[in-house]
Motif scaffolding. Sequence first.
Motif, PDB file in Angstrom:
ATOM      1  N   MET A  88       0.973  -1.377   0.017  1.00  0.00           N
ATOM      2  CA  MET A  88      -0.048  -0.086  -0.020  1.00  0.00           C
ATOM      3  C   MET A  88       0.890   1.189   0.001  1.00  0.00           C
ATOM      4  SD  MET A  88      -2.915  -1.223  -0.282  1.00  0.00           S
ATOM      5  CE  MET A  88      -4.116   0.062  -0.098  1.00  0.00           C
ATOM      6  N   PHE A  89       1.933   1.185   0.487  1.00  0.00           N
ATOM      7  CA  PHE A  89       2.707   2.674   0.691  1.00  0.00           C
ATOM      8  C   PHE A  89       3.938   2.621   0.152  1.00  0.00           C
ATOM      9  CE2 PHE A  89      -0.070   1.916   4.447  1.00  0.00           C
ATOM     10  CZ  PHE A  89      -0.730   2.935   4.312  1.00  0.00           C
ATOM     11  N   GLU A  90       4.623   1.294  -0.099  1.00  0.00           N
ATOM     12  CA  GLU A  90       6.003   1.365  -0.958  1.00  0.00           C
ATOM     13  C   GLU A  90       6.075   0.774  -2.260  1.00  0.00           C
ATOM     14  OE1 GLU A  90       8.448  -0.708   1.965  1.00  0.00           O
ATOM     15  OE2 GLU A  90       8.069   0.740   3.473  1.00  0.00           O
ATOM     16  N   THR A  91       5.031   0.367  -2.860  1.00  0.00           N
ATOM     17  CA  THR A  91       5.023  -0.181  -4.278  1.00  0.00           C
ATOM     18  C   THR A  91       4.217   0.682  -5.372  1.00  0.00           C
ATOM     19  OG1 THR A  91       5.278  -2.255  -3.247  1.00  0.00           O
ATOM     20  CG2 THR A  91       4.708  -2.174  -5.631  1.00  0.00           C
ATOM     21  N   LYS A  92       4.876   1.084  -6.578  1.00  0.00           N
ATOM     22  CA  LYS A  92       4.168   1.874  -7.105  1.00  0.00           C
ATOM     23  C   LYS A  92       4.332   1.199  -8.734  1.00  0.00           C
ATOM     24  CE  LYS A  92       4.566   6.456  -4.966  1.00  0.00           C
ATOM     25  NZ  LYS A  92       4.965   7.642  -4.984  1.00  0.00           N
ATOM     26  N   SER A  93       3.329   1.282  -9.506  1.00  0.00           N
ATOM     27  CA  SER A  93       3.542   0.762 -10.863  1.00  0.00           C
ATOM     28  C   SER A  93       4.175   1.772 -11.596  1.00  0.00           C
ATOM     29  CB  SER A  93       2.101   0.254 -11.314  1.00  0.00           C
ATOM     30  OG  SER A  93       1.473   1.528 -11.756  1.00  0.00           O
ATOM     31  N   LYS A  94       4.664   1.255 -12.827  1.00  0.00           N
ATOM     32  CA  LYS A  94       5.444   2.154 -13.915  1.00  0.00           C
ATOM     33  C   LYS A  94       4.348   3.266 -14.280  1.00  0.00           C
ATOM     34  CE  LYS A  94       8.939  -0.930 -15.528  1.00  0.00           C
ATOM     35  NZ  LYS A  94       8.477  -2.123 -14.564  1.00  0.00           N
ATOM     36  N   LYS A  95       3.113   2.808 -14.461  1.00  0.00           N
ATOM     37  CA  LYS A  95       2.054   3.744 -14.787  1.00  0.00           C
ATOM     38  C   LYS A  95       2.000   4.833 -13.643  1.00  0.00           C
ATOM     39  CE  LYS A  95      -0.433   1.191 -18.430  1.00  0.00           C
ATOM     40  NZ  LYS A  95      -1.830   0.491 -18.596  1.00  0.00           N
ATOM     41  N   ARG A  96       1.713   4.443 -12.474  1.00  0.00           N
ATOM     42  CA  ARG A  96       1.434   5.303 -11.319  1.00  0.00           C
ATOM     43  C   ARG A  96       2.775   6.388 -11.277  1.00  0.00           C
ATOM     44  NH1 ARG A  96      -1.827   6.546  -6.923  1.00  0.00           N
ATOM     45  NH2 ARG A  96      -0.262   7.976  -5.525  1.00  0.00           N
ATOM     46  N   ILE A  97       4.041   5.926 -11.526  1.00  0.00           N
ATOM     47  CA  ILE A  97       5.387   6.715 -11.692  1.00  0.00           C
ATOM     48  C   ILE A  97       4.999   7.766 -12.803  1.00  0.00           C
ATOM     49  CG2 ILE A  97       7.718   7.122 -12.136  1.00  0.00           C
ATOM     50  CD1 ILE A  97       6.844   5.839  -9.291  1.00  0.00           C
ATOM     51  N   VAL A 120      -5.726  16.365 -11.891  1.00  0.00           N
ATOM     52  CA  VAL A 120      -5.820  15.331 -12.543  1.00  0.00           C
ATOM     53  C   VAL A 120      -6.930  15.243 -13.700  1.00  0.00           C
ATOM     54  CG1 VAL A 120      -5.534  12.612 -12.339  1.00  0.00           C
ATOM     55  CG2 VAL A 120      -4.925  14.177 -10.397  1.00  0.00           C
ATOM     56  N   THR A 121      -6.423  15.622 -14.953  1.00  0.00           N
ATOM     57  CA  THR A 121      -7.405  15.603 -15.819  1.00  0.00           C
ATOM     58  C   THR A 121      -7.562  14.315 -16.455  1.00  0.00           C
ATOM     59  OG1 THR A 121      -5.948  16.048 -17.553  1.00  0.00           O
ATOM     60  CG2 THR A 121      -6.738  18.077 -16.162  1.00  0.00           C
ATOM     61  N   LEU A 122      -8.808  14.107 -17.205  1.00  0.00           N
ATOM     62  CA  LEU A 122      -9.102  12.999 -17.986  1.00  0.00           C
ATOM     63  C   LEU A 122      -7.909  12.843 -19.307  1.00  0.00           C
ATOM     64  CD1 LEU A 122     -12.908  12.964 -18.445  1.00  0.00           C
ATOM     65  CD2 LEU A 122     -11.668  11.457 -16.962  1.00  0.00           C
ATOM     66  N   LYS A 123      -7.627  13.928 -19.716  1.00  0.00           N
ATOM     67  CA  LYS A 123      -6.644  13.802 -20.816  1.00  0.00           C
ATOM     68  C   LYS A 123      -5.224  13.211 -20.238  1.00  0.00           C
ATOM     69  CE  LYS A 123      -4.054  16.796 -24.055  1.00  0.00           C
ATOM     70  NZ  LYS A 123      -3.823  17.989 -24.497  1.00  0.00           N
ATOM     71  N   ILE A 124      -4.820  13.503 -18.938  1.00  0.00           N
ATOM     72  CA  ILE A 124      -3.716  13.075 -18.344  1.00  0.00           C
ATOM     73  C   ILE A 124      -4.095  11.512 -18.132  1.00  0.00           C
ATOM     74  CG2 ILE A 124      -2.372  12.716 -16.260  1.00  0.00           C
ATOM     75  CD1 ILE A 124      -2.511  15.891 -15.934  1.00  0.00           C
ATOM     76  N   GLN A 125      -5.090  11.059 -17.512  1.00  0.00           N
ATOM     77  CA  GLN A 125      -5.463   9.753 -17.357  1.00  0.00           C
ATOM     78  C   GLN A 125      -5.381   8.732 -18.783  1.00  0.00           C
ATOM     79  OE1 GLN A 125      -8.964   9.411 -14.606  1.00  0.00           O
ATOM     80  NE2 GLN A 125      -8.741  11.584 -14.298  1.00  0.00           N
ATOM     81  N   ARG A 126      -5.944   9.425 -19.686  1.00  0.00           N
ATOM     82  CA  ARG A 126      -5.847   8.471 -20.663  1.00  0.00           C
ATOM     83  C   ARG A 126      -4.592   8.397 -21.493  1.00  0.00           C
ATOM     84  NH1 ARG A 126     -10.920  12.473 -22.791  1.00  0.00           N
ATOM     85  NH2 ARG A 126     -12.686  11.250 -21.637  1.00  0.00           N
ATOM     86  N   ARG A 127      -3.652   9.772 -21.397  1.00  0.00           N
ATOM     87  CA  ARG A 127      -2.532   9.579 -21.796  1.00  0.00           C
ATOM     88  C   ARG A 127      -1.455   8.470 -21.148  1.00  0.00           C
ATOM     89  NH1 ARG A 127      -1.669  14.574 -22.491  1.00  0.00           N
ATOM     90  NH2 ARG A 127      -0.648  15.166 -20.312  1.00  0.00           N
ATOM     91  N   VAL A 128      -1.831   8.398 -19.951  1.00  0.00           N
ATOM     92  CA  VAL A 128      -0.973   7.504 -19.179  1.00  0.00           C
ATOM     93  C   VAL A 128      -1.392   6.075 -19.059  1.00  0.00           C
ATOM     94  CG1 VAL A 128      -0.029   6.970 -16.649  1.00  0.00           C
ATOM     95  CG2 VAL A 128      -0.087   9.368 -17.580  1.00  0.00           C
ATOM     96  N   GLY A 129      -3.071   5.912 -19.279  1.00  0.00           N
ATOM     97  CA  GLY A 129      -3.532   4.769 -19.236  1.00  0.00           C
ATOM     98  C   GLY A 129      -3.580   4.032 -17.943  1.00  0.00           C
ATOM     99  N   VAL A 130      -3.862   4.863 -16.908  1.00  0.00           N
ATOM    100  CA  VAL A 130      -4.119   4.222 -15.541  1.00  0.00           C
ATOM    101  C   VAL A 130      -5.372   3.998 -15.202  1.00  0.00           C
ATOM    102  CG1 VAL A 130      -2.055   5.529 -14.465  1.00  0.00           C
ATOM    103  CG2 VAL A 130      -4.303   6.720 -14.696  1.00  0.00           C
ATOM    104  N   LEU A 135      -5.173   5.837  -8.815  1.00  0.00           N
ATOM    105  CA  LEU A 135      -5.521   7.042  -8.720  1.00  0.00           C
ATOM    106  C   LEU A 135      -5.690   7.360  -7.035  1.00  0.00           C
ATOM    107  CD1 LEU A 135      -8.037   7.963 -11.546  1.00  0.00           C
ATOM    108  CD2 LEU A 135      -5.723   8.270 -11.263  1.00  0.00           C
ATOM    109  N   GLU A 136      -5.537   6.346  -6.311  1.00  0.00           N
ATOM    110  CA  GLU A 136      -5.888   6.459  -5.034  1.00  0.00           C
ATOM    111  C   GLU A 136      -4.466   7.129  -4.164  1.00  0.00           C
ATOM    112  OE1 GLU A 136      -8.634   5.837  -3.251  1.00  0.00           O
ATOM    113  OE2 GLU A 136      -9.551   5.514  -4.970  1.00  0.00           O
ATOM    114  N   GLY A 137      -4.699   7.895  -3.286  1.00  0.00           N
ATOM    115  CA  GLY A 137      -3.579   8.625  -2.576  1.00  0.00           C
ATOM    116  C   GLY A 137      -3.091   9.779  -3.170  1.00  0.00           C
TER     117      GLY A 137
END
Length: 234
Positions: A88-97, A120-130, A135-137
């Motif tokens: 929950m606090f020390e692991t991040k996916s490449k998409k999250r980074i 955090v726009t929809l454009k950003i979310q779509r571009r990164v593909g998360v 998006l939590e945290g």
Amino acid sequence: CIDHHMTNKVMVPLRLVDGGAAANCEILYKLFRHMEISWTRAIANCLYTGISTDTGCFRYTNTTSETLRIAADIMDIGCDTAFINKVMFETKSKKRIALEREIYDTMEYCLDGRCAIIAVTLKIQRRVGVSDGELEGLASIPRQIEGVDVGITMREKTEGEFKVSVRTNGSVAPTAASAPRKSARSWAAADIPQRQAAPSAARWSRQRKHSRRRRRGIYERCDRDRQAAGLYLL
């Protein structure tokens, strides 16, 4: 209805709302103790996950001595705290980074640097593909900055409508973080700066000048909402 937000006004036959609890899972823990359920490691893991995430791994100001006692009891039951904390606090996916990199690029400061705003726009979310889970945290990012007392996260839920989350540090009244819904208003997508991945220096300069003018209206609305919510920086 079980909740730890006193702003919850849902009208149902049975309500259990405790504004003093740091997390819903604190309330569930007490309820389960009262019901004298048969405890399992799976139940303990779920409760610990809920409490630790709502308290930022017991770092936020909503953490109380009772919160820690409950967490200790859950540990005694047999929850896997090391694994949960790692995931929950020390692991991040490449998409999250990649998402965080995009978000840092939207950050703006107001109130002499004591308030930080990210979008955090929809454009950003779509571009990164998360996914939604990644998006939590995000709301905790602005308040991690030195000198920032109030962090505001604007997340676009549907085209042109944003959900606004407010997080505060200890120097601001804790009640400010749970301000009335009317203070968490929506902004038009056009008010949020849309930055290109790698603009030229000249284009970047033009974008920043244009964005400043557009953001000025946002900050003025932020100040009005902050005052309406009683969120005063002392």
